[in-house]
Design a protein around this motif. Structure first.
Motif, PDB file in Angstrom:
ATOM      1  N   PRO A 150      45.829 108.946 -70.333  1.00 27.32           N
ATOM      2  CA  PRO A 150      46.601 108.366 -71.430  1.00 27.32           C
ATOM      3  C   PRO A 150      45.660 107.666 -72.416  1.00 27.32           C
TER       4      PRO A 150
ATOM      5  N   VAL B 295      59.864 108.904 -72.197  1.00 26.08           N
ATOM      6  CA  VAL B 295      58.980 107.910 -72.802  1.00 26.08           C
ATOM      7  C   VAL B 295      57.525 108.172 -72.419  1.00 26.08           C
ATOM      8  N   SER B 296      57.307 108.662 -71.217  1.00 21.91           N
ATOM      9  CA  SER B 296      55.926 108.880 -70.792  1.00 21.91           C
ATOM     10  C   SER B 296      55.233 109.883 -71.710  1.00 21.91           C
TER      11      SER B 296
ATOM     12  N   ARG C  41      55.424 108.182 -75.721  1.00 21.34           N
ATOM     13  CA  ARG C  41      54.487 107.084 -75.943  1.00 21.34           C
ATOM     14  C   ARG C  41      53.101 107.623 -76.290  1.00 21.34           C
TER      15      ARG C  41
ATOM     16  N   THR D  83      48.281 101.452 -66.804  1.00 27.10           N
ATOM     17  CA  THR D  83      48.401 102.425 -67.900  1.00 27.10           C
ATOM     18  C   THR D  83      48.768 103.823 -67.426  1.00 27.10           C
ATOM     19  N   GLY D  84      48.717 104.060 -66.109  1.00 26.07           N
ATOM     20  CA  GLY D  84      48.957 105.419 -65.627  1.00 26.07           C
ATOM     21  C   GLY D  84      47.737 106.305 -65.756  1.00 26.07           C
ATOM     22  N   ALA D  85      46.561 105.710 -65.895  1.00 22.96           N
ATOM     23  CA  ALA D  85      45.333 106.509 -65.917  1.00 22.96           C
ATOM     24  C   ALA D  85      44.964 106.902 -64.488  1.00 22.96           C
TER      25      ALA D  85
ATOM     26  N   ASN E 108      55.344 102.185 -67.236  1.00 21.73           N
ATOM     27  CA  ASN E 108      56.602 102.925 -67.148  1.00 21.73           C
ATOM     28  C   ASN E 108      57.650 102.144 -66.366  1.00 21.73           C
TER      29      ASN E 108
ATOM     30  N   ASP F  65      58.831  99.196 -68.654  1.00 18.62           N
ATOM     31  CA  ASP F  65      59.580  99.739 -69.795  1.00 18.62           C
ATOM     32  C   ASP F  65      60.956 100.222 -69.367  1.00 18.62           C
TER      33      ASP F  65
END
Lengths: 1005, 1005
Positions: free
Chosen positions: A248, A297-298, A301, B59-61, B72, B75
């Protein structure tokens, strides 16, 4: 608004520059003429059934098979679109959208309508499913598209502009021109194409073309076609489903791993790479893939961030877009595009991976879909006669079931077994309801009162028909109503099983007519007994002994009635056919099958047919058929499976040599029964009054005890010198020329000499030489080829032991079970063969082709006494008694819509130049189609009935092409509102909304 | 509002009954007194680093390691809560929440505040992370909880009411009473406990108890504790993350697979099963697990449906709830609860799976955390003296880094290697900034002007200190400022490496003081050279030859200054220690180490210590130490790994027998150097003026070329008859009695006689018999036991070759690398041993324990000439010159908050009955702590500083317990605002906000 927006954005960004925590992304960019524009198209490819059933995919059930929940997709996408008005999304599969829509509140529905109105949510393709292109019949394609398009139009007033067939495994001419241009699409996009073709097109920048799918309709039915450089997902590193591994954008300075510039560089590099194989400064990224956006959203964004930072970077322009916006941008670029004709079959994604197995996969299911398609066409006619009942039984469930069965993992046979069962269950429920409609419509039309209702026999193909098998005692008769859904009069032999021998048939005038009894052989009966239990859960209560045959004569779009009753003496009863059983009998070596013009010679020594002779046309041609199988390759490298045909050797199947054949001769038809193997039964049938051979087969269980999967083919062999050339149809409509080991668009490197020459067949195939043509027609989708001059090969059945690693993850090894007794699938079906002098074949192919699709519909009632004809309408035709449709036309849709308006589709059945008599403009007189009704209004619509034809033509984009010379296109003109005569040019299909002054009046009243 | 809502709901449901498509679910149920109430608590367990770093999780990295994105979660949860005001969610880890909060708009922040206000979003636990309970120091636990609680209080005014330690691998007494009751929690919930214990508790319905963690504070610090029957996820079949396999409720009659009743039955069955092991008619389901709610709607939609349909069914009552609501319901039930004392260590989830390896895993990292914890405590004091600078360098980054390092996969050593590196990097960055704070504060306090700044030596433990190693030429001196963060005066030998031999040390009066030079041996130097490169990326530019030692005398919370300069002649230079190297020298067989009261006897023949003799206390005890290793079990069934200790045999490590030891004697200290193996170096150090032995070790790389992972232990052995009993501390605070192969709460079935007797040690351990006690103190968290009477065993290092299958998925095989030269981890550390007459040990343990945690802080400056003391403040104490803190108390926090208010925490260091002199009420005079400032206000707070103590006590729930007899609890009384004297009962920690009339005044001005 725009400047204001930008100022406020600037202000917010300024705040961020101070605080740098809360970020507002500028997602507003639109096309910039002087930059490379990267059209980012958020989408989710939602299979309407595949590994899971359609409803399991919708609700997220059965996730142990595959985590997928379309409800999540739609919920979260709508929410994300509402959050930012620059975001866009396309939605494709209306079967899913409709399920979702039904569950929403009015408040949310209004918001969604606004999203559609402002272009944020756009319906693309818009059929109930993304249909297969190889194995469906064109009528099914039209119906399923119409169902989706009408839903969209009703709820949103939107008319989809773009075809989006991203996943099907090859692409048909009919898709391009009929389901594309004729429904009003300006463009079509897809991903899958031959890897050699793709490579060449990338090098030549010809992945985007203008496609003219029909020789007959040419540029009048062309559309822009874009093929993705790789697949229908984003470039590597730009997938953002929850748990996806793409990095991301991390743009928070307070956290570790800030990577904005790095990711922008990745984006620009991927964009330039694609621009290098694409004309104009517009490229499209399909931002999504299978069942993505479960949490939208994932994705949004990250796309927001890319648009923001890529445009700050400035090297390329990234924007939220849709295929429509992209299409318009391509159009405005004023480029001259390469032309593409014919189709994109077969599809290979690598050297040994030809997706030609699915042309035949699940042949029984393919047959079930086709049978019900024809039944649905007839049922809608009868529903219209009677008047549609929205709340009561109607044909909607069958429509819905058939629509999703056209999905590219449905009729294609590439779904999991439990999903195939689900499709079949839906069709069977839909059929059951439609059967009620048919029965009650016939009841109305025959004015039958309280004496029960009509029964039908969907399992007639396996010799199971309880009403006809009932013993006719105590003065009871069997009333047989024979309905003809076609616009011309038909005389055909009808057959059904009966139990008693002393039986006679009379027509509605009370006149006894010729009939024939054919003894039923034991082996099929054993299978019948087993299959009836498997299909119905019931044990057959009677054992029929004979097939009763007689010739029915039925008016166009109408019915005739026949009465079967116990014969008073043997003189008047049906003629028993003679049976020559060569295991015991002796006689001539050559036996002739056929008592009319057509004679087939059978060599009892060699146990094979040897000649096809037509006394009328003087055709006399060596003729034989044979069976063979391909061993399924089981390599882990590439196995033969549900999708892929990868043969590992071809093995002829010789007759047992035990004279296990019989010849049955009667006044109406002759039959040759052969049992090549215990699992290969074939009946070659010649009717006295027909000039083709009808071949019925019962195949299976295919033996696999040797550990080898098998793909069973039959070869029809003549001596024609056909020069490696053969013709196969496109979805039952246009015929396309095929040449062995050759492609029009590139120099073919041949890696799979068999699988790479297989093509889908829905109507039939033919070959020809200077004087003769050999035609074969089929009753369902099959794969086939002409690998040897003069020969047509059909793949009829497949049973495989390895998965071909294309995703289904299950072996195509179909079985049927009665409780725990499971056997390999037993397949029943037919094909039809005729040999004609060159130039005469089309008439037969088009005429019988239509009759195969729309067989005579039989309905049975038991009658006390003999007074049926006196108290009932025994004959009926919807159309004017003096009229029948021209032989080159067909009514392919006659349906009362929910609004009361009638949807009428008329099709010309011939291509340009196909037949010297029939490839001409045809006319249909609407007034004579509805003799007892007053037509108040006729509106010509586009094919899917969501807009007026004029309106569609006005909007149509006129693409410039590199080769623009073509013969004049013949199309029918406008319909004079007084004369109401519809003209049809070759291959033309015209769609009308017809309104009547009074609707619920029956012709019979 | 309520009736209106129900009416409107009713209306909507009525609409549905007609149309039955759009469903409105009644999610409003609250507790029903006469039914079984199923409290559904939506939650996400978000590890603040484990397989990925904290920021990668946020961040989902790095999703290829683990798909997880906390952004996520937050949110989508917030959005789902806003959609339905009955929905609730708890959030736990403030490190994540703070990251998210920083990125939100003011508009959304307001909405979230409203969600918190109306109880939909509740913060539970509320520290920065869900800390480990075995390996952190209590000061770190307090600090990380305070950081989170103050954030919550500042942004939302909310004070968490519930402890939620669902995942840590065992549970400490300090967690219960200090980080539980003392922060104002009414209850604590967790999942992990010994499997035998759990089974018994399920049978006896004692999974819910009242826990009194402290003997000293008893019922005044108790709280309700609930242990989940299985884990912190829902019963099987009720998980609803995207792609989860639980069957969703399918309640749309238009679709297939309608399953409402079936799913309701599942729910009721699961509820009843849990009710069968639970008291009262309230049960809780933790609806979530690790990193769930990435798309929150997928959970809430199903929970909505369950609440709706289960309550329509009516057998049980399902409701949205939180642990607070559940706690209140338990309280209202007025049940009498079983009591629990002590703790829940060790944790085993099955017979051979004892989670006792992580007590030692990553020992260097554990040491790094502990060192920085002490440094942070000192740096905050110096920051306070100087005045906090919010924008400039401050201690916030170190606070933050230390806070997340307390996570139960951080200091525990159970994270992946790259994550351990990330924690260390954050600490090192925080340290670097804090170092600046310390340097500049010391610069201010010493009134140093432009002459550079102070340098510090964080790598002193590996003999690396560039400022002290610099050659003192050209009349330059080395100024050494020695800061004492403790509230009492200290006299301690300080040491640092120097290069030259002719060197002398003077105090701030210019008086030369005694000093000692100890030659540095080659082997540690080789390691130093390597490690400095590995840690700093730089090559050491000088090679120190000696350790310079002298005794520093430092006032409480102040500093002294010493000047090191070139000696004019050898008479005045530091005394060179004598070195006896027994490989070449000869002498007596027994060598005595120690020139003061303590003497250790070393047998040069046997190469081991033999006796510990204290001439003052007359203790004379056989004494030796040894090393051994446990072979790590590598069974796939259960390997020894990051979490699990599963020994496969114990192997003594004998000295090489090559007399590879040296004795070094000087005037200030004696040292015994031994190299048991090339990878086991140990220095036993006895200071002239101390009565304990200090053992320094350098261990590693542990050899693994035999394919066997090893867990390295040391045994300190005496002849004490300790009756299988030993004592270990709880997070460095209370000591808890341990008995070999015994548990207080159940009859232990012994399956792992070693691993099952291991306990976490943070401060130390001791054993005792009728006359003597043996104490060991540690410098970091380690695992240890007393497996043999009279012996204490510490596990110092672990290197393993198999993953223990508890999720980390990586082998605990730490290496350090210089470019490509990677070696197994080399560990440096210390422990301390003392043998006392019975009853005297506590004084030493508590006093030295505090000094180990808060070592003297050395800062170096180079000085031109000799005028330092004339131009600088060379000595300083924050507190009144006549005052020092009582010996049984410590200032554990002295910190200026962002508001300017000062946070002061005072701790009593002794338990009830621990010491005859010190286990009494202590008093601290605040006025004397701040002699130069005027205290305007002192407010007593709860431990985490988010509410006033009175307010907290008022709200506290008074649980009824089965055993309520206890001795009187001693606690300090209220603070008289005039006298400002704080009383502290044994083990009491009191927290104050102190405000001054003028804040920025320095003591030195």
């Amino acid at each position: 608004m725009k400047p204001f927006l930008n100022i406020s954005l600037f202000f917010l960004l300024l705040i961020c520059a101070i605080d740098c925590k809360y970020m507002v992304y500028d997602t507003s960019p639109t096309i910039q003429p002087n930059k490379l524009n990267v059209h980012l198209v958020p989408h989710s490819h939602d299979d309407v059934g595949w590994l899971k059933t359609v409803d399991q995919y919708y609700t997220g059930a059965n996730n142990s098979i595959r985590g997928a929940c379309v409800q999540n997709v739609l919920d979260s996408v709508i929410s994300a679109l509402l959050d930012d008005k620059n975001r866009k999304f396309i939605y494709v599969e209306i079967a899913f959208f409709q399920r979702w829509w039904n569950q929403q509140s009015e408040i949310l529905k209004d918001k969604v309508k606004e999203l559609v109105n402002n272009g944020q949510l756009e319906f693309i393709n818009g059929g109930m499913c993304m249909h297969d292109e190889a194995t469906p019949h064109y009528v099914d394609l039209i119906d399923q598209t119409t169902l989706g398009h009408m839903f969209i139009n009703k709820e949103f007033g939107q008319k989809p502009r773009v075809g989006w067939q991203i996943d099907p495994f090859g692409h048909s001419a009919v898709q391009a021109y009929l389901l594309g241009a004729e429904v009003g699409f300006d463009s079509l996009f897809f991903a899958r194409m031959d890897y050699q073709d793709r490579e060449k097109r990338k090098n030549e920048k010809t992945l985007e073309v203008v496609w003219r799918g029909s020789r007959s309709l040419g540029s009048s039915s062309q559309l822009f076609t874009g093929i993705f450089p790789r697949h229908y997902d984003p470039p590597d590193g730009f997938t953002f489903e929850i748990n996806d591994v793409s990095p991301p954008i991390q743009d928070d300075h307070l956290l570790f791993d800030y990577n904005v510039q790095e990711r922008v560089n990745d984006f620009v590099a991927a964009a330039i790479a694609q621009a290098n194989v694409t004309r104009t400064n517009h490229i499209m990224w399909a931002m999504g893939t299978d069942f993505r956006y479960q949490y939208a959203v994932s994705w949004f964004r990250q796309i927001d961030k890319f648009i923001h930072y890529v445009n700050l970077d400035g090297r390329v322009n990234a924007l939220y877009s849709t295929p429509s916006i992209y299409t318009d941008a391509k159009y405005v670029a004023n480029e001259t595009w390469p032309l593409k004709t014919d189709d994109f079959f077969p599809y290979a994604d690598k050297a040994n991976t030809y997706w030609t197995g699915y042309f035949t996969s699940r042949p029984n299911f393919k047959g079930y879909v086709r049978t019900n398609s024809g039944y649905y066409t007839a049922a809608r006619q009868l529903e219209f006669y009677k008047g549609r009942n929205s709340s009561g039984p109607n044909t909607d469930a069958l429509a819905d079931a058939l629509a999703i069965a056209q999905h590219h993992d449905a009729v294609s046979g590439t779904q999991r077994q439990h999903v195939a069962s689900d499709y079949a269950l839906r069709i069977s429920k839909g059929y059951a309801e439609a059967e009620e409609v048919v029965a009650s419509s016939l009841a109305s039309l025959t004015a039958l009162k309280s004496v029960g209702t009509f029964q039908q026999c969907p399992l007639l193909n396996i010799s199971y028909c309880p009403p006809s098998e009932a013993v006719l005692g105590d003065g009871k008769s069997l009333v047989v109503v024979v309905y003809n859904p076609i616009g011309w009069k038909r005389e055909e032999v009808v057959q059904f099983p009966v139990t008693s021998r002393e039986i006679m048939v009379r027509d509605s005038d009370g006149k006894e007519i010729e009939s024939q009894l054919t003894p039923i052989h034991n082996t099929p009966l054993d299978n019948t007994y087993y299959l009836v239990q498997a299909y119905t859960g019931k044990t057959p209560s009677t054992t029929p002994h004979y097939w009763l045959a007689f010739t029915a004569s039925v008016p166009p779009l109408g019915f005739s009635t026949y009465i079967v009753s116990t014969a008073k003496d043997t003189d008047t009863s049906a003629t028993m056919a003679t049976v020559w059983n060569f295991t015991s009998d002796t006689g001539d070596r050559i036996v002739v099958i056929g008592s009319g013009n057509l004679k087939l010679h059978f060599d009892t020594e060699e146990e094979k047919l040897t000649h096809y002779i037509n006394n009328r046309t003087m055709v006399e041609e060596p003729y034989e058929y044979s069976y063979s199988y391909y061993a399924g390759h089981n390599s882990t490298n590439q196995a033969s499976g549900a999708y892929i045909f990868r043969p590992n050797g071809k093995f002829p199947i010789k007759p047992a040599g035990q004279k296990d054949f019989r010849v049955i001769k009667g006044p109406l038809l002759h039959e040759l029964h052969q049992e090549t193997k215990p699992w290969i039964h074939q009946v070659t049938r010649v009717y006295k009054d027909k000039e083709h051979a009808e071949i019925g087969f019962m195949l299976g269980p295919i033996p696999i005890d040797d550990g080898v999967g098998k793909e069973l083919t039959t070869q029809i062999t003549t001596s024609l010198k056909t020069n490696k050339t053969f013709y196969t149809d496109s979805n039952g409509r246009d015929f396309i020329k095929r040449v062995l080991d050759y492609r029009t668009d590139w120099d073919l490197e041949v890696n799979e000499p068999v699988a790479g020459n297989y093509y889908p067949i829905n109507l039939g195939a033919y070959v020809e030489d200077g004087s003769t043509e050999l035609s074969v027609l089929v009753d369902r989708a099959v794969g086939g080829s002409s690998l040897v001059d003069g020969q047509i090969e059909l793949m009829l059945h497949r049973r495989l032991l390895f998965d071909d690693a294309k995703g289904v993850g299950e072996v195509l090894n179909e079985t049927i079970c009665v409780v725990d007794d499971c056997r390999g699938l037993i397949l029943t079906g037919k094909y039809y063969v005729r040999i004609d002098p060159k130039g005469d074949g089309a008439k037969w192919r088009r005429t019988l082709g239509q009759e195969i699709y729309s067989p005579l519909l039989l309905a049975f009632a038991e009658q006390e006494g003999n007074d049926w004809t006196s108290s009932h309408a025994s004959s009926f035709s919807m159309i004017d008694a003096s009229y029948s449709l021209p032989n080159n036309t067909a009514i392919i849709t006659l349906q009362e819509l929910e609004s009361g308006t009638v949807l009428l589709r008329l099709a010309h059945l011939y291509e340009v130049g196909e037949d010297k008599d029939y490839s001409v403009m045809a006319s249909v007189e609407l007034k004579k189609l509805f003799p007892n009704r007053k037509i108040s209004k006729v509106t010509e619509m586009n094919l899917s009935g969501n807009q007026e034809r004029d309106e569609m033509e006005k909007k149509r984009l006129n693409w410039k092409t590199q080769d623009s010379s073509e013969a004049k296109i013949v199309r029918g003109g406008g319909v004079d509102p007084e004369k109401l005569v519809v003209e049809l040019g070759p291959m033309e299909i015209r769609t009308f909304f017809v309104d009547f002054d009074y609707l619920k009046m029956f012709a019979s009243e």
